[in-house]
Design an enzyme around this catalytic site. Structure first.
Site, PDB file in Angstrom:
ATOM      1  N   TYR A 334      10.606   3.765  -6.249  1.00 38.99           N
ATOM      2  CA  TYR A 334      10.055   2.824  -6.537  1.00 38.99           C
ATOM      3  C   TYR A 334      11.068   1.504  -6.522  1.00 38.99           C
ATOM      4  O   TYR A 334      12.085   1.850  -7.176  1.00 38.99           O
ATOM      5  CB  TYR A 334       9.156   2.681  -7.766  1.00 38.99           C
ATOM      6  CG  TYR A 334       7.939   3.638  -7.720  1.00 38.99           C
ATOM      7  CD1 TYR A 334       6.806   3.209  -6.986  1.00 38.99           C
ATOM      8  CD2 TYR A 334       7.783   4.770  -8.396  1.00 38.99           C
ATOM      9  CE1 TYR A 334       5.676   3.769  -6.679  1.00 38.99           C
ATOM     10  CE2 TYR A 334       6.635   5.507  -7.984  1.00 38.99           C
ATOM     11  CZ  TYR A 334       5.537   4.910  -7.440  1.00 38.99           C
ATOM     12  OH  TYR A 334       4.449   5.630  -7.417  1.00 38.99           O
ATOM     13  N   ASP A 362       3.287   1.423  -0.844  1.00 39.96           N
ATOM     14  CA  ASP A 362       1.797   1.408  -1.021  1.00 39.96           C
ATOM     15  C   ASP A 362       1.221   1.032  -2.479  1.00 39.96           C
ATOM     16  O   ASP A 362       0.234   1.071  -2.781  1.00 39.96           O
ATOM     17  CB  ASP A 362       0.974   2.269  -0.516  1.00 39.96           C
ATOM     18  CG  ASP A 362       1.348   3.611  -1.201  1.00 39.96           C
ATOM     19  OD1 ASP A 362       2.095   3.859  -2.198  1.00 39.96           O
ATOM     20  OD2 ASP A 362       0.725   4.715  -0.732  1.00 39.96           O
ATOM     21  N   HIS A 455      -1.591   7.336  -0.728  1.00 40.10           N
ATOM     22  CA  HIS A 455      -1.110   7.673  -2.275  1.00 40.10           C
ATOM     23  C   HIS A 455      -2.144   8.837  -2.803  1.00 40.10           C
ATOM     24  O   HIS A 455      -2.779   8.647  -3.775  1.00 40.10           O
ATOM     25  CB  HIS A 455      -1.128   6.384  -3.159  1.00 40.10           C
ATOM     26  CG  HIS A 455       0.059   6.274  -3.982  1.00 40.10           C
ATOM     27  ND1 HIS A 455       1.191   5.748  -3.921  1.00 40.10           N
ATOM     28  CD2 HIS A 455       0.153   6.949  -5.274  1.00 40.10           C
ATOM     29  CE1 HIS A 455       2.040   5.994  -5.131  1.00 40.10           C
ATOM     30  NE2 HIS A 455       1.349   6.839  -5.771  1.00 40.10           N
ATOM     31  N   ASP A 491       0.918  12.949   4.253  1.00 36.99           N
ATOM     32  CA  ASP A 491       0.091  13.511   3.381  1.00 36.99           C
ATOM     33  C   ASP A 491      -0.927  13.034   2.827  1.00 36.99           C
ATOM     34  O   ASP A 491      -1.576  12.154   3.486  1.00 36.99           O
ATOM     35  CB  ASP A 491       1.084  13.437   1.877  1.00 36.99           C
ATOM     36  CG  ASP A 491       1.310  12.086   1.373  1.00 36.99           C
ATOM     37  OD1 ASP A 491       0.425  11.340   1.458  1.00 36.99           O
ATOM     38  OD2 ASP A 491       2.486  11.751   1.173  1.00 36.99           O
TER      39      ASP A 491
END
Length: 596
Positions: A334, A362, A455, A491
């Site tokens: 991050y 995101d 996410h 993912d």
């Protein structure tokens, strides 16, 4: 109390190291491998309106330390006994208890007394979490969710008051926190943990999820399982795989199956990996993400692990838990508003031997996850409200999600990625891409890849399923000749080997799984993670045989029927207002018999 087997401490501007502090060996063996890097690791603190720390969303001690970087630290050269003669005192529990206010706040963590008065107003999660526990031993609520080296790095030496000479009274020892649960519910979950089936009885990833839903605390389950708003994207991530069908080949020699692939020039036994997920210690308080590291590295099939910036274990701890020095660890980043903090962190993980840097894009603000929030704010509300009034604490202080987003830079842009590329030799992969145009942009500016991801459905609800975006993106890259030396990962929603297979056929280089590995880790630790890897390998091998393909390299879109991929059938939520709040229309009634 002072123990005889404490190693040396020296008052210098270096990290604090307490080695083998007897009672805290198992829960807080302060990192033995720290190399002196300051102010790079995110710690976690939690805010709730209840009397003790909560939340499965981490805020961070660094949110304060980022703006207060001139902190003196302590390192290991003289013993606690020697240090106490200079600056530490023997403190009685009765003395600690006296310092129980907003303006005079001491806490005990593993027998060491700290003055946190300086930190109260700066705490990004609000003041109540500290004030509500002033004058207490907070080890039980601090240690399970923080990297072991948080204290040693970030508490100024002049705020270390001393060592208690005997345990705190029972009423001043914070119990393990379990918001929203009764003692009976907690006891039942502990009973079920003793009745978990043998690891060999686990036949698919759903088994882990089912067991975890019964034994995890409400706090942990709400955090791990929750998603944004109505959780439509969470369901769609998984459902989208069900709209893709195979076109198998027959009469192919499939006696030998090769699942191996390469990620960033390093061989992997299988084309999937454990993706980044925060707060592993919520489910596995003793070992957290370290057991995921062991699980993906100790079996016959070894796969990479991506470690979150917000993991319960520091990247140093994870690297130290590797089964071998060659075990691939990736780091999810991050980006902080203070670029120096980010730059220092990037340099540190590169020095540690991390193989790739996945930059999350995101989450300029954390998504609205109602299930998690309801657990945080449901417990002891009357008691906590009274406590807050008594302590004159701001009950409207920032919650964990908002506090966390304070240090995640919402101004992050493509030009920042270009600058980051100049800082490191690590492959840079953009994580959280959700449209083909941004996949192309990442390739054009020279990134090594992207992760198509929403996410796990935890950010913007109604964002499309990653597998749908993948189906659009790969052909566009090939059309522009941008697919060379550029990898697409994906993912979200993956639960079966067939899901992985479909993604690979559509051009994915690797497939990440987050929640399944978290659930396996929560139930069985490293053995559970290893079993999850084995299950996926077995399912992949079987499915490839039945598909008529022997190598990952031979997978392509011709093996799929995509005609139904965009025929979404979204299960929308019930109209709760109509069903539960509004007064329903009533039909006219027949007159009673006696009203004739």
């Amino acid at each position: 109390m002072i123990r005889n087997n404490i190693t040396a401490l020296k008052v210098v501007r270096q990290p604090l190291k307490f080695k083998n502090l007897s009672r805290c060996i198992s829960t807080s063996q302060i990192s033995l491998k720290n190399k002196g890097y300051k102010n790079y690791q995110y710690g976690k603190n939690y805010k709730t309106t209840t009397i003790v720390a909560s939340s499965a969303l981490s805020t961070t001690l660094l949110a304060y330390l980022y703006t207060n970087n001139n902190i003196n630290n302590i390192s290991n050269d003289v013993s606690i006994e020697q240090l106490s003669k200079k600056s530490l005192k023997i403190i009685t529990p009765q003395e600690v208890i006296k310092h129980n206010s907003k303006d005079d706040c001491w806490v005990v963590i593993n027998d060491i007394v700290y003055d946190l008065t300086f930190f109260i107003k700066k705490h990004p999660g609000g003041q109540d979490v500290i004030v509500g526990n002033a004058g207490k031993d907070v080890s039980n609520i601090f240690l399970p969710l923080h990297p072991l080296d948080t204290i040693e790095k970030f508490i100024p030496k002049d705020k270390i008051i001393g060592v208690i000479n005997e345990p705190m009274p029972a009423d001043y020892i914070c119990p393990k926190y379990a918001p929203g649960e009764t003692p009976e519910e907690i006891a039942e979950k502990e009973r079920l943990k003793t009745l978990l089936p043998s690891i060999g009885a686990i036949s698919n990833l759903y088994d882990f999820e089912y067991l975890a839903s019964h034994i995890l605390s409400k706090q942990a389950w709400a955090y791990y399982s929750s998603a944004a708003d109505d959780e439509v994207s969470l369901r769609e991530n998984h459902s989208a795989y069900h709209r893709i069908f195979f076109k198998p080949k027959v009469l192919v020699d499939v006696s030998e199956i090769d699942l191996s692939t390469e990620f960033f020039g390093q061989k992997s036994d299988a084309p999937f990996y454990a993706t980044a997920a925060a707060l592993g210690k919520l489910g596995n308080p003793a070992e957290g993400e370290k057991d995921i590291t062991r699980g993906v590295g100790q079996g016959s099939t070894k796969v990479p692990q991506m470690v979150s910036t917000l993991a319960s274990c520091s990247i140093d701890e994870v690297m130290g838990a590797r089964v071998s020095e060659n075990q691939p660890i990736w780091f999810q980043l991050y980006v902080n508003s203070d670029r120096k903090i980010t730059n220092d962190l990037v340099k540190h993980v590169e020095e540690l031997g991390v193989k790739a840097l996945f930059v999350t894009v995101d989450a300029p603000a954390l998504g609205h996850r109602e299930k998690d929030e309801k657990v945080k704010f449901s417990a002891n509300q009357k008691e906590s409200t009274n406590m807050l009034k008594e302590a004159k604490v701001d009950a409207d202080a920032d919650g964990a999600s908002r506090a966390l987003s304070k240090f995640i830079d919402p101004s992050l842009s493509w030009k920042d990625i270009i600058e980051l590329k100049k800082l490191t030799k690590l492959p840079i992969i953009i994580k959280g891409v959700q449209r083909s145009e941004d996949v192309i942009k990442a390739a054009e500016i020279g990134c090594q890849g992207v992760v198509i991801s929403n996410h796990g459905g935890r950010q913007l609800d109604f964002s499309r399923a990653p597998i749908e975006v993948l189906a659009e993106s790969k052909p566009e890259l090939e059309k522009r000749n941008l697919d060379k030396n550029f990898d697409i990962f994906i993912d979200g929603g993956v639960r079966r080997g067939t899901d992985i297979l479909k993604a690979l056929c559509l051009g994915a280089k690797g497939v990440g799984l987050g929640r399944p590995f978290i659930y396996a880790n929560s139930c069985y630790g490293a053995a559970g993670v290893q079993r999850a890897v084995d299950i996926l390998r077995e399912e992949l091998e079987m499915s490839m045989r039945l598909l008529g393909v022997t190598s990952v390299k031979d997978l392509n879109e011709d093996l799929l029927d995509l005609s139904a991929l965009k025929y979404r059938s979204v299960s929308v939520p019930h109209d709760e207002l109509s069903q539960s709040v509004y007064k329903h229309l009533a039909f006219t009634e027949f007159r009673p018999d006696d009203a004739q």
